[in-house]
Design a protein around this motif. Structure first.
Motif, PDB file in Angstrom:
ATOM      1  N   TRP A 126      34.028  33.992  33.084  1.00  0.00           N
ATOM      2  CA  TRP A 126      33.667  35.338  33.521  1.00  0.00           C
ATOM      3  C   TRP A 126      33.553  35.407  35.039  1.00  0.00           C
ATOM      4  O   TRP A 126      33.914  34.477  35.748  1.00  0.00           O
ATOM      5  CB  TRP A 126      32.370  35.778  32.840  1.00  0.00           C
ATOM      6  CG  TRP A 126      31.145  34.910  33.107  1.00  0.00           C
ATOM      7  CD1 TRP A 126      31.075  33.776  33.879  1.00  0.00           C
ATOM      8  CD2 TRP A 126      29.830  35.102  32.579  1.00  0.00           C
ATOM      9  NE1 TRP A 126      29.803  33.256  33.873  1.00  0.00           N
ATOM     10  CE2 TRP A 126      29.019  34.046  33.081  1.00  0.00           C
ATOM     11  CE3 TRP A 126      29.254  36.049  31.746  1.00  0.00           C
ATOM     12  CZ2 TRP A 126      27.664  33.932  32.761  1.00  0.00           C
ATOM     13  CZ3 TRP A 126      27.913  35.927  31.431  1.00  0.00           C
ATOM     14  CH2 TRP A 126      27.127  34.884  31.924  1.00  0.00           C
ATOM     15  N   ASP A 127      33.062  36.515  35.524  1.00  0.00           N
ATOM     16  CA  ASP A 127      32.784  36.766  36.932  1.00  0.00           C
ATOM     17  C   ASP A 127      34.042  36.683  37.804  1.00  0.00           C
ATOM     18  O   ASP A 127      35.158  36.510  37.304  1.00  0.00           O
ATOM     19  CB  ASP A 127      31.675  35.842  37.451  1.00  0.00           C
ATOM     20  CG  ASP A 127      30.875  36.494  38.574  1.00  0.00           C
ATOM     21  OD1 ASP A 127      30.405  37.631  38.359  1.00  0.00           O
ATOM     22  OD2 ASP A 127      30.745  35.905  39.645  1.00  0.00           O
ATOM     23  N   TRP A 128      33.851  36.850  39.138  1.00  0.00           N
ATOM     24  CA  TRP A 128      34.955  36.835  40.099  1.00  0.00           C
ATOM     25  C   TRP A 128      34.957  35.509  40.845  1.00  0.00           C
ATOM     26  O   TRP A 128      33.895  34.934  41.104  1.00  0.00           O
ATOM     27  CB  TRP A 128      34.825  37.987  41.084  1.00  0.00           C
ATOM     28  CG  TRP A 128      35.191  39.319  40.497  1.00  0.00           C
ATOM     29  CD1 TRP A 128      35.174  39.674  39.171  1.00  0.00           C
ATOM     30  CD2 TRP A 128      35.618  40.471  41.219  1.00  0.00           C
ATOM     31  NE1 TRP A 128      35.570  40.966  39.022  1.00  0.00           N
ATOM     32  CE2 TRP A 128      35.848  41.491  40.249  1.00  0.00           C
ATOM     33  CE3 TRP A 128      35.820  40.752  42.560  1.00  0.00           C
ATOM     34  CZ2 TRP A 128      36.291  42.771  40.616  1.00  0.00           C
ATOM     35  CZ3 TRP A 128      36.258  42.017  42.926  1.00  0.00           C
ATOM     36  CH2 TRP A 128      36.485  43.017  41.965  1.00  0.00           C
ATOM     37  N   GLU A 129      36.130  35.060  41.211  1.00  0.00           N
ATOM     38  CA  GLU A 129      36.270  33.738  41.815  1.00  0.00           C
ATOM     39  C   GLU A 129      35.751  33.678  43.251  1.00  0.00           C
ATOM     40  O   GLU A 129      35.820  34.654  43.997  1.00  0.00           O
ATOM     41  CB  GLU A 129      37.745  33.317  41.790  1.00  0.00           C
ATOM     42  CG  GLU A 129      38.260  33.064  40.377  1.00  0.00           C
ATOM     43  CD  GLU A 129      39.767  32.982  40.325  1.00  0.00           C
ATOM     44  OE1 GLU A 129      40.290  31.902  40.009  1.00  0.00           O
ATOM     45  OE2 GLU A 129      40.416  34.008  40.602  1.00  0.00           O
ATOM     46  N   PHE A 130      35.249  32.489  43.623  1.00  0.00           N
ATOM     47  CA  PHE A 130      34.850  32.134  44.987  1.00  0.00           C
ATOM     48  C   PHE A 130      33.723  33.012  45.527  1.00  0.00           C
ATOM     49  O   PHE A 130      33.648  33.284  46.715  1.00  0.00           O
ATOM     50  CB  PHE A 130      36.064  32.166  45.934  1.00  0.00           C
ATOM     51  CG  PHE A 130      37.240  31.397  45.396  1.00  0.00           C
ATOM     52  CD1 PHE A 130      37.145  30.035  45.161  1.00  0.00           C
ATOM     53  CD2 PHE A 130      38.424  32.039  45.093  1.00  0.00           C
ATOM     54  CE1 PHE A 130      38.212  29.323  44.643  1.00  0.00           C
ATOM     55  CE2 PHE A 130      39.496  31.344  44.573  1.00  0.00           C
ATOM     56  CZ  PHE A 130      39.398  29.980  44.352  1.00  0.00           C
TER      57      PHE A 130
ATOM     58  N   SER B  32      41.499  45.267  43.437  1.00  0.00           N
ATOM     59  CA  SER B  32      40.552  44.792  44.452  1.00  0.00           C
ATOM     60  C   SER B  32      40.284  43.309  44.311  1.00  0.00           C
ATOM     61  O   SER B  32      40.091  42.593  45.299  1.00  0.00           O
ATOM     62  CB  SER B  32      39.240  45.581  44.377  1.00  0.00           C
ATOM     63  OG  SER B  32      38.662  45.459  43.076  1.00  0.00           O
ATOM     64  N   TYR B  33      40.273  42.837  43.086  1.00  0.00           N
ATOM     65  CA  TYR B  33      40.092  41.400  42.808  1.00  0.00           C
ATOM     66  C   TYR B  33      41.269  40.626  43.393  1.00  0.00           C
ATOM     67  O   TYR B  33      41.097  39.616  44.085  1.00  0.00           O
ATOM     68  CB  TYR B  33      40.007  41.212  41.294  1.00  0.00           C
ATOM     69  CG  TYR B  33      39.734  39.814  40.799  1.00  0.00           C
ATOM     70  CD1 TYR B  33      38.625  39.549  40.009  1.00  0.00           C
ATOM     71  CD2 TYR B  33      40.585  38.756  41.072  1.00  0.00           C
ATOM     72  CE1 TYR B  33      38.372  38.280  39.513  1.00  0.00           C
ATOM     73  CE2 TYR B  33      40.345  37.487  40.598  1.00  0.00           C
ATOM     74  CZ  TYR B  33      39.244  37.249  39.818  1.00  0.00           C
ATOM     75  OH  TYR B  33      39.004  35.984  39.341  1.00  0.00           O
TER      76      TYR B  33
ATOM     77  N   ARG C  29      38.573  35.119  49.917  1.00  0.00           N
ATOM     78  CA  ARG C  29      37.411  34.453  49.319  1.00  0.00           C
ATOM     79  C   ARG C  29      37.694  32.973  49.040  1.00  0.00           C
ATOM     80  O   ARG C  29      36.789  32.157  49.083  1.00  0.00           O
ATOM     81  CB  ARG C  29      36.990  35.162  48.037  1.00  0.00           C
ATOM     82  CG  ARG C  29      36.416  36.560  48.250  1.00  0.00           C
ATOM     83  CD  ARG C  29      34.984  36.536  48.792  1.00  0.00           C
ATOM     84  NE  ARG C  29      34.884  36.080  50.170  1.00  0.00           N
ATOM     85  CZ  ARG C  29      35.067  36.833  51.235  1.00  0.00           C
ATOM     86  NH1 ARG C  29      35.373  38.111  51.096  1.00  0.00           N
ATOM     87  NH2 ARG C  29      34.934  36.327  52.461  1.00  0.00           N
ATOM     88  N   PHE C  30      38.945  32.630  48.756  1.00  0.00           N
ATOM     89  CA  PHE C  30      39.290  31.221  48.599  1.00  0.00           C
ATOM     90  C   PHE C  30      39.098  30.483  49.915  1.00  0.00           C
ATOM     91  O   PHE C  30      38.551  29.373  49.954  1.00  0.00           O
ATOM     92  CB  PHE C  30      40.742  31.075  48.125  1.00  0.00           C
ATOM     93  CG  PHE C  30      41.268  29.667  48.208  1.00  0.00           C
ATOM     94  CD1 PHE C  30      40.868  28.701  47.297  1.00  0.00           C
ATOM     95  CD2 PHE C  30      42.155  29.292  49.214  1.00  0.00           C
ATOM     96  CE1 PHE C  30      41.341  27.396  47.377  1.00  0.00           C
ATOM     97  CE2 PHE C  30      42.631  27.997  49.304  1.00  0.00           C
ATOM     98  CZ  PHE C  30      42.224  27.046  48.390  1.00  0.00           C
ATOM     99  N   LEU C  31      39.550  31.097  51.013  1.00  0.00           N
ATOM    100  CA  LEU C  31      39.429  30.462  52.322  1.00  0.00           C
ATOM    101  C   LEU C  31      37.984  30.417  52.803  1.00  0.00           C
ATOM    102  O   LEU C  31      37.591  29.504  53.531  1.00  0.00           O
ATOM    103  CB  LEU C  31      40.292  31.215  53.338  1.00  0.00           C
ATOM    104  CG  LEU C  31      41.810  31.164  53.082  1.00  0.00           C
ATOM    105  CD1 LEU C  31      42.534  32.074  54.068  1.00  0.00           C
ATOM    106  CD2 LEU C  31      42.330  29.741  53.176  1.00  0.00           C
TER     107      LEU C  31
END
Length: 352
Positions: free
Chosen positions: A214-218, A7-8, A15-17
């Motif tokens: 840590w955590d998820w990007e963007f 899912s990541y 999420r980058f966009l």
């Protein structure tokens, strides 16, 4: 093999966009706070910066004088070395495509000089997912390059979970670790710190500081698991946490006596040069720590100083938000207003 859930991976490009403001935004602290009244007589200043990379810079970046002046007030600057420091990348195609990071020793030295950062006052973490992007040889070359430059490194497994750094009158312990890796665990083991359990960490420091990747990007708001880890670290005596990896600015939280800055964004761009504007907002997190005998190691005050990486001719130009004009400044201030509550902690009374 990397350790990212499917899912990541699937959410990375969307999420980058368009970096997300979704998630739980409750319980966070303002961008700045005065946590000791009256303030201590003597303090030590720590300045935390985000990820450092050459990906978005073909030449040395420019720094607004206000940013250089702010960094110059710090007794110690702590950042994340997001790219292996190598002169000849071994992952040639991946480096060209941007999936594998790399920056030359010359670029790093010139960028630090342009920022006015004195190497003897700099600490860089190597505990991140890109540490093995150029293989074991690239990792070893990075460690050697930082030594040649006179830059202290943290996050090396061989040095143990916590490294002691003398900062003025204080003995500060830094525990840098990464939850993410872009290569097989066997390559990271014994080289990069990946242990996030503070139970076995040494104690006896005036201040114990965690520097997690840590955590998820963007995503501007940290996930529930990230906040739970912050509470666990705080419960085990960690007094200050400054995180990386999200590549966007994330909020601040006060957990008892512990101050947490979940994400500082990028200091020098780690993604495509023409990254969407919310991802070009970064933060310099300045923390004043008491050096008085009675309150030694307690956080006296903190402030997040946001800036934007503007695209120049082949490189970035870092400008504080106050230096922006027109529509760009309005957009950035709206985004920051959605992340950080106001007013200042300590106005009209102490936060504690």
């Amino acid at each position: 093999m990397s350790n990212y859930p499917l899912s990541y991976k699937l959410s990375w490009l969307p999420r980058f966009l368009k970096p997300s403001l979704g998630g739980d935004g409750n319980g966070f602290a303002p961008m700045a706070g005065m946590l000791m009244e009256p303030p201590p007589r003597r303090t030590v200043r720590l300045a935390f910066i985000g990820d450092i990379s050459a990906v978005a810079n073909g030449s040395t970046p420019d720094f607004d004088p206000a940013i250089k002046a702010l960094l110059g007030t710090a007794d110690l600057v702590i950042g994340n070395c997001e790219s292996p420091v190598v002169d000849r990348p071994s992952a040639v195609l991946g480096t060209r495509l941007g999936t594998h990071h790399a920056m030359s020793e010359r670029f790093l030295a010139e960028a630090l000089a342009a920022a006015g950062l004195a190497r003897e006052k700099l600490v860089l973490s190597l505990a991140n997912n890109h540490a093995l992007d150029q293989g074991v040889a690239g990792f070893d070359e990075t460690v050697a390059a930082l030594k040649r430059l006179g830059i202290r490194s943290i996050g090396l497994a061989a040095d143990g979970p916590v490294q002691a750094v003398k900062v003025g009158l204080l003995n500060v312990g830094f525990a840098a670790f990464t939850l993410w890796r872009n290569a097989d665990e066997s390559l990271f083991a014994g080289r990069v710190s990946m242990g996030s359990d503070p139970a076995g960490w040494p104690r006896g420091f005036d201040l114990l500081c965690a520097v997690p990747h840590w955590d998820w990007e963007f995503r501007h708001f940290p996930r529930a698991g990230t906040r739970a880890l912050a509470r666990r670290l705080a419960g085990q005596g960690v007094g200050l946490i400054a995180g990386h990896h999200a590549h966007v600015v994330q909020p601040v939280e006060l957990i008892g006596e512990t101050v947490v800055a979940y994400g500082l964004g990028d200091f020098l761009g780690t993604a495509l040069a023409r990254q969407p504007w919310p991802g070009r907002i970064g933060g310099i997190f300045v923390v004043d720590v008491s050096a008085d005998v009675e309150t030694r190691g307690a956080i006296a005050a903190y402030r997040m100083h946001p800036f934007v990486r503007l695209r120049g001719s082949g490189h970035e130009r870092l400008v504080p938000v106050e230096g922006l004009e027109g529509a760009m400044r309005e957009r950035v201030e709206r985004r920051l207003g959605a992340i950080f509550p106001s007013p200042l902690v300590g106005e009209g009374g102490s936060a504690r």
